[in-house]
Design a protein around this motif. Sequence first.
Motif, PDB file in Angstrom:
ATOM      1  N   ASP A 189     -11.776  -8.537   1.042  1.00 39.29           N
ATOM      2  CA  ASP A 189     -10.717  -9.037   0.363  1.00 39.29           C
ATOM      3  C   ASP A 189     -11.376  -8.097  -1.795  1.00 39.29           C
ATOM      4  O   ASP A 189     -12.357  -7.704  -1.693  1.00 39.29           O
ATOM      5  CB  ASP A 189     -10.541 -10.361   0.281  1.00 39.29           C
TER       6      ASP A 189
ATOM      7  N   PHE B 179      -5.257   2.123   8.024  1.00 36.69           N
ATOM      8  CA  PHE B 179      -5.919   0.553   8.006  1.00 36.69           C
ATOM      9  C   PHE B 179      -5.413   0.322   6.668  1.00 36.69           C
ATOM     10  O   PHE B 179      -5.456  -0.552   5.853  1.00 36.69           O
ATOM     11  CB  PHE B 179      -7.399   0.937   8.025  1.00 36.69           C
ATOM     12  N   PHE B 180      -5.921   0.855   5.754  1.00 36.80           N
ATOM     13  CA  PHE B 180      -5.547   0.510   4.286  1.00 36.80           C
ATOM     14  C   PHE B 180      -4.174   0.311   3.950  1.00 36.80           C
ATOM     15  O   PHE B 180      -3.859  -1.061   3.468  1.00 36.80           O
ATOM     16  CB  PHE B 180      -5.951   2.098   3.659  1.00 36.80           C
TER      17      PHE B 180
ATOM     18  N   ALA C  62       1.266  -1.297  -0.487  1.00 34.37           N
ATOM     19  CA  ALA C  62       0.379   0.074  -0.133  1.00 34.37           C
ATOM     20  C   ALA C  62       0.687   0.951   0.300  1.00 34.37           C
ATOM     21  O   ALA C  62       2.048   0.921   0.639  1.00 34.37           O
ATOM     22  CB  ALA C  62      -1.159  -0.208   0.959  1.00 34.37           C
TER      23      ALA C  62
ATOM     24  N   LEU D  49     -11.791   0.873   5.689  1.00 33.50           N
ATOM     25  CA  LEU D  49     -10.579   0.938   4.137  1.00 33.50           C
ATOM     26  C   LEU D  49     -10.154   2.226   3.772  1.00 33.50           C
ATOM     27  O   LEU D  49      -9.555   3.061   3.455  1.00 33.50           O
ATOM     28  CB  LEU D  49     -10.714   0.628   3.319  1.00 33.50           C
TER      29      LEU D  49
ATOM     30  N   ASN E 177     -10.842  -6.733   8.875  1.00 33.20           N
ATOM     31  CA  ASN E 177     -11.731  -6.621   8.960  1.00 33.20           C
ATOM     32  C   ASN E 177     -12.473  -7.467   7.781  1.00 33.20           C
ATOM     33  O   ASN E 177     -13.348  -8.219   6.503  1.00 33.20           O
ATOM     34  CB  ASN E 177     -12.236  -5.403   8.355  1.00 33.20           C
TER      35      ASN E 177
ATOM     36  N   SER F  63      -2.969  -2.142   6.051  1.00 29.41           N
ATOM     37  CA  SER F  63      -2.509  -3.148   7.091  1.00 29.41           C
ATOM     38  C   SER F  63      -2.775  -4.644   5.639  1.00 29.41           C
ATOM     39  O   SER F  63      -3.181  -5.431   6.896  1.00 29.41           O
ATOM     40  CB  SER F  63      -3.497  -2.871   8.167  1.00 29.41           C
ATOM     41  N   VAL F  64      -3.248  -3.937   4.572  1.00 34.62           N
ATOM     42  CA  VAL F  64      -3.550  -4.725   3.210  1.00 34.62           C
ATOM     43  C   VAL F  64      -2.199  -5.939   3.489  1.00 34.62           C
ATOM     44  O   VAL F  64      -0.949  -5.717   4.064  1.00 34.62           O
ATOM     45  CB  VAL F  64      -3.539  -4.327   1.889  1.00 34.62           C
ATOM     46  N   GLU F  65      -2.843  -7.438   3.488  1.00 35.79           N
ATOM     47  CA  GLU F  65      -1.486  -8.755   3.542  1.00 35.79           C
ATOM     48  C   GLU F  65      -2.698  -9.508   2.763  1.00 35.79           C
ATOM     49  O   GLU F  65      -3.895  -9.081   2.036  1.00 35.79           O
ATOM     50  CB  GLU F  65      -1.452  -9.146   4.810  1.00 35.79           C
TER      51      GLU F  65
ATOM     52  N   THR G  24      -6.346  -8.696   1.454  1.00 36.10           N
ATOM     53  CA  THR G  24      -7.516  -8.721   2.038  1.00 36.10           C
ATOM     54  C   THR G  24      -6.912  -8.356   3.138  1.00 36.10           C
ATOM     55  O   THR G  24      -5.593  -7.581   3.536  1.00 36.10           O
ATOM     56  CB  THR G  24      -7.100 -10.807   2.912  1.00 36.10           C
ATOM     57  N   TRP G  25      -7.768  -7.593   4.284  1.00 33.64           N
ATOM     58  CA  TRP G  25      -7.257  -6.617   5.368  1.00 33.64           C
ATOM     59  C   TRP G  25      -8.531  -7.372   6.211  1.00 33.64           C
ATOM     60  O   TRP G  25      -8.863  -8.074   6.419  1.00 33.64           O
ATOM     61  CB  TRP G  25      -7.862  -4.976   5.130  1.00 33.64           C
TER      62      TRP G  25
ATOM     63  N   THR H 238     -15.773  -1.300   3.136  1.00 25.73           N
ATOM     64  CA  THR H 238     -15.040   0.147   2.441  1.00 25.73           C
ATOM     65  C   THR H 238     -14.894   0.851   4.161  1.00 25.73           C
ATOM     66  O   THR H 238     -14.024   1.856   3.412  1.00 25.73           O
ATOM     67  CB  THR H 238     -15.437   0.378   1.313  1.00 25.73           C
TER      68      THR H 238
END
Length: 102
Positions: free
Chosen positions: A76, A58-59, A19, A53, A73, A61-63, A70-71, A50
């Motif tokens: 995905d 938080f945005f 990100a 995000l 929460n 923290s995407v993995e 996927t976040w 959304t």
Amino acid sequence: MQQGSTEPAKRLKVSAIRAIVPFKLVVSFTDGSSGTFDAAPMIGERGEGTEPLRDRRFFGSVELANGVPTWPNHFDISPDWLREEMEKRGDLRLPLPVRHRR
């Protein structure tokens, strides 16, 4: 899948994701294509998934969960949808063709 082949077609996955600010994802796919996805329009849509995000931290923290962005929460993005959107917007770089020496 080729006719007569018993091998299942390989599912497209995201092989790397990062990100960047503001609300963009630098993405590489298992087919060798890559690019930067502007997620702002997607985040601007109303929805439970959304809403979180919109927070930049938080945005970020995407993995990847089995090749799917996927976040925390559990929101995905389908790799196929992501690649299509990037292609439509002109943000997808295709891998260079393999050149064979003669």
